[in-house]
Every structure is written in C-alpha cells, then in structure tokens.
Design a protein around this motif. Sequence first.
Motif, PDB file in Angstrom:
ATOM      1  N   ASP A   1       0.866  -1.173   0.000  1.00 61.52           N
ATOM      2  CA  ASP A   1       0.000   0.000   0.000  1.00 61.52           C
ATOM      3  C   ASP A   1       0.907   1.229   0.000  1.00 61.52           C
ATOM      4  N   THR A   2       0.898   1.997  -1.081  1.00 61.21           N
ATOM      5  CA  THR A   2       1.807   3.140  -1.165  1.00 61.21           C
ATOM      6  C   THR A   2       1.497   4.200  -0.106  1.00 61.21           C
ATOM      7  N   MET A   3       0.236   4.319   0.288  1.00 59.14           N
ATOM      8  CA  MET A   3      -0.083   5.263   1.354  1.00 59.14           C
ATOM      9  C   MET A   3       0.501   4.783   2.678  1.00 59.14           C
ATOM     10  N   GLU A   4       0.427   3.493   2.945  1.00 60.89           N
ATOM     11  CA  GLU A   4       0.999   2.937   4.170  1.00 60.89           C
ATOM     12  C   GLU A   4       2.518   3.097   4.179  1.00 60.89           C
ATOM     13  N   LEU A   5       3.144   2.876   3.022  1.00 59.00           N
ATOM     14  CA  LEU A   5       4.600   3.043   2.944  1.00 59.00           C
ATOM     15  C   LEU A   5       4.999   4.481   3.263  1.00 59.00           C
ATOM     16  N   TRP A   6       4.184   5.431   2.821  1.00 61.27           N
ATOM     17  CA  TRP A   6       4.476   6.843   3.064  1.00 61.27           C
ATOM     18  C   TRP A   6       4.255   7.228   4.527  1.00 61.27           C
ATOM     19  N   LYS A   7       3.467   6.477   5.250  1.00 61.54           N
ATOM     20  CA  LYS A   7       3.208   6.785   6.668  1.00 61.54           C
ATOM     21  C   LYS A   7       4.456   6.616   7.521  1.00 61.54           C
ATOM     22  N   PHE A   8       5.339   5.677   7.159  1.00 62.23           N
ATOM     23  CA  PHE A   8       6.537   5.404   7.950  1.00 62.23           C
ATOM     24  C   PHE A   8       6.198   5.167   9.419  1.00 62.23           C
ATOM     25  N   GLY A   9       5.100   4.431   9.644  1.00 60.97           N
ATOM     26  CA  GLY A   9       4.717   4.076  11.007  1.00 60.97           C
ATOM     27  C   GLY A   9       3.746   5.030  11.664  1.00 60.97           C
ATOM     28  N   ASP A  10       3.465   6.171  11.038  1.00 57.32           N
ATOM     29  CA  ASP A  10       2.524   7.138  11.601  1.00 57.32           C
ATOM     30  C   ASP A  10       1.111   6.733  11.206  1.00 57.32           C
ATOM     31  N   TYR A  11       0.420   6.048  12.091  1.00 58.56           N
ATOM     32  CA  TYR A  11      -0.875   5.447  11.738  1.00 58.56           C
ATOM     33  C   TYR A  11      -1.970   6.485  11.501  1.00 58.56           C
ATOM     34  N   LYS A  12      -1.768   7.733  11.946  1.00 62.71           N
ATOM     35  CA  LYS A  12      -2.796   8.762  11.801  1.00 62.71           C
ATOM     36  C   LYS A  12      -2.715   9.477  10.453  1.00 62.71           C
ATOM     37  N   HIS A  13      -1.650   9.270   9.730  1.00 59.81           N
ATOM     38  CA  HIS A  13      -1.359  10.105   8.566  1.00 59.81           C
ATOM     39  C   HIS A  13      -2.083   9.604   7.323  1.00 59.81           C
ATOM     40  N   TYR A  14      -2.920  10.462   6.732  1.00 57.19           N
ATOM     41  CA  TYR A  14      -3.582  10.149   5.468  1.00 57.19           C
ATOM     42  C   TYR A  14      -3.053  11.092   4.394  1.00 57.19           C
ATOM     43  N   THR A  15      -2.633  10.537   3.284  1.00 59.85           N
ATOM     44  CA  THR A  15      -2.149  11.338   2.170  1.00 59.85           C
ATOM     45  C   THR A  15      -2.815  10.844   0.899  1.00 59.85           C
ATOM     46  N   SER A  16      -3.513  11.716   0.217  1.00 56.37           N
ATOM     47  CA  SER A  16      -4.212  11.331  -1.005  1.00 56.37           C
ATOM     48  C   SER A  16      -3.236  11.043  -2.129  1.00 56.37           C
ATOM     49  N   LEU A  17      -3.710  10.321  -3.132  1.00 52.20           N
ATOM     50  CA  LEU A  17      -2.893  10.032  -4.302  1.00 52.20           C
ATOM     51  C   LEU A  17      -2.513  11.333  -5.013  1.00 52.20           C
ATOM     52  N   LYS A  18      -3.458  12.261  -5.096  1.00 55.74           N
ATOM     53  CA  LYS A  18      -3.197  13.539  -5.762  1.00 55.74           C
ATOM     54  C   LYS A  18      -2.091  14.313  -5.054  1.00 55.74           C
ATOM     55  N   LEU A  19      -2.124  14.331  -3.722  1.00 50.24           N
ATOM     56  CA  LEU A  19      -1.096  15.032  -2.960  1.00 50.24           C
ATOM     57  C   LEU A  19       0.258  14.360  -3.122  1.00 50.24           C
ATOM     58  N   MET A  20       0.288  13.041  -3.056  1.00 42.18           N
ATOM     59  CA  MET A  20       1.561  12.340  -3.168  1.00 42.18           C
ATOM     60  C   MET A  20       2.216  12.555  -4.525  1.00 42.18           C
ATOM     61  N   THR A  21       1.411  12.489  -5.589  1.00 40.97           N
ATOM     62  CA  THR A  21       1.999  12.722  -6.912  1.00 40.97           C
ATOM     63  C   THR A  21       2.528  14.147  -7.018  1.00 40.97           C
ATOM     64  N   ASN A  22       1.838  15.094  -6.401  1.00 44.77           N
ATOM     65  CA  ASN A  22       2.274  16.487  -6.468  1.00 44.77           C
ATOM     66  C   ASN A  22       3.611  16.695  -5.771  1.00 44.77           C
ATOM     67  N   ILE A  23       3.728  16.200  -4.549  1.00 35.38           N
ATOM     68  CA  ILE A  23       4.952  16.453  -3.786  1.00 35.38           C
ATOM     69  C   ILE A  23       6.136  15.651  -4.304  1.00 35.38           C
ATOM     70  N   LEU A  24       5.861  14.548  -5.002  1.00 36.76           N
ATOM     71  CA  LEU A  24       6.937  13.710  -5.525  1.00 36.76           C
ATOM     72  C   LEU A  24       7.276  14.023  -6.979  1.00 36.76           C
ATOM     73  N   GLY A  25       6.636  15.052  -7.536  1.00 36.30           N
ATOM     74  CA  GLY A  25       6.965  15.457  -8.894  1.00 36.30           C
ATOM     75  C   GLY A  25       6.487  14.502  -9.964  1.00 36.30           C
ATOM     76  N   ILE A  26       5.352  13.863  -9.702  1.00 36.15           N
ATOM     77  CA  ILE A  26       4.776  12.893 -10.634  1.00 36.15           C
ATOM     78  C   ILE A  26       3.582  13.554 -11.331  1.00 36.15           C
ATOM     79  N   PRO A  27       3.445  13.377 -12.643  1.00 36.51           N
ATOM     80  CA  PRO A  27       2.279  13.957 -13.331  1.00 36.51           C
ATOM     81  C   PRO A  27       0.976  13.552 -12.656  1.00 36.51           C
ATOM     82  N   SER A  28       0.088  14.513 -12.448  1.00 38.96           N
ATOM     83  CA  SER A  28      -1.153  14.236 -11.735  1.00 38.96           C
ATOM     84  C   SER A  28      -2.073  13.346 -12.548  1.00 38.96           C
ATOM     85  N   PRO A  29      -2.651  12.303 -11.921  1.00 34.67           N
ATOM     86  CA  PRO A  29      -3.637  11.464 -12.614  1.00 34.67           C
ATOM     87  C   PRO A  29      -5.018  12.111 -12.629  1.00 34.67           C
TER      88      PRO A  29
END
Length: 237
Positions: free
Chosen positions: A155-183
Amino acid sequence: MLHKLSIEHVVFLDIETVPQYEHYSDLDETKKELWESKTQYQRKDEFTAEDFYERAGIWAEFGKIICISVGYFHFKGGTRSFRVTSFHGDERQLLLDFNALLETHFNSSYHLLCAHNGKEFDFPYIARRMIIHGIKLPSKLNLFGKKPWEVPHLDTMELWKFGDYKHYTSLKLMTNILGIPSPKEDIDGSQVRDVFYVEKDIDRIIKYCERDTVAVAQILLRLRNEALLDDSEILSV
C-alpha cells in the motif's frame, strides 16, 4: 526492503466504484432502512439518507465496481515497459476476469498486489464484491489464517506513513509532492458517479482509472529512488 523487491512481481491496481443504483428511489424499503442505519454516523444531521446516497459507491454493501485497471512492469533486453489493462462492464464478469488474471498469471508466492490506500479500500472492496457475487476468492485476496507478514499486499499510502498510523495522504497530494504527473487531470473520484450514470462515458472512467494505476507505480519508483516512467514506456494492452 523496497530495493530488494523485484518490481516485476508487483501487480499495481486501482478500482472505480459507483452506487449500485442511479437513484435512491431505486432501493427497496429494506435497503433504504439499512442505508440510513449504515450512514447515520457519517451523515449526522447534515444530510438526509437520500441526499447522501450519491456517496454510496464508497461502501461495498451499497456500491459496485465499474472498472479495475491493472499494471505491471516488463523488462526485456535492458529496456523496461509498464503495461496497463482494464476490466469493465458487468460487475460479475469483470470480477471473474480479474480473478482469472490473478490465478493464471500472478499466482506465485512472490507476487504482490499494490494500490494506494489499497488495504483500506481497493483490496477489501474487491473481496467483498466477489463474495456477494458468489465468486471464490483468489489466493491474493484470501487473507484468512495468514500472518501479517504473509499478506501479499503493498500500500503506497501505508509506505508513506513510515509508522505514523494517523497520517492520510491522497494520491493527488503524493503525486504532487513527488513530482509525478497528476492522474487527476480530467476528473476525480467525486465525479465518477455522474460520468457513469449521467454522461454514460465509461471510456473516460477507464482512462482515469488507468492513470491512477500508473501513478501508483510511479510512487513506488520514487520510494525506491528510481527513475520515473516516461510516456513511451507506458503501454495499454
């Protein structure tokens, strides 16, 4: 650990869902009561059960899958490609076709399924809809008796949490901050219902679902500090 992963053994996927019926009035009285009870906490006093029904696609008990897009890496002669395909149409048939793909081509112990927020949404949703349709679960979705480290899911969202169980990051936000073209260049999840029921444009939904699948693969590449896919490497099959 991610760098030890053979990325060609990962099946990336995304699903698109809508309410089972276009209108709340299409539900029978029992389903209306069950829907009102199921969503009471989420609705509170802000929405009636009928007004809230446009969100029914979120729940597998009241929604249905209209598209599953899958993608996988292929390496040959020192070149890589990412192949994407989609299952759509009648829900039972698309689930059977997806099931057959997993059981025929991705059924080894080393194969993994990967989605963004997949452990909370995509994987359980597919499994529930399969059971509702009387379809035997493929081994990759049948988690009964498996230890946590035996579950073949990434789960790419889980991988991005790095153990922080409260952290939610949308796909749109992750692509933006990682320099990936937005889907999300055309539509987003909140618009899928209207595109399906009102516009009746399944092709637009398929393209959107496939872009999300590619985005999940791109995120995993960035988490592995590898070069992103360019358009020439992405093939629709």
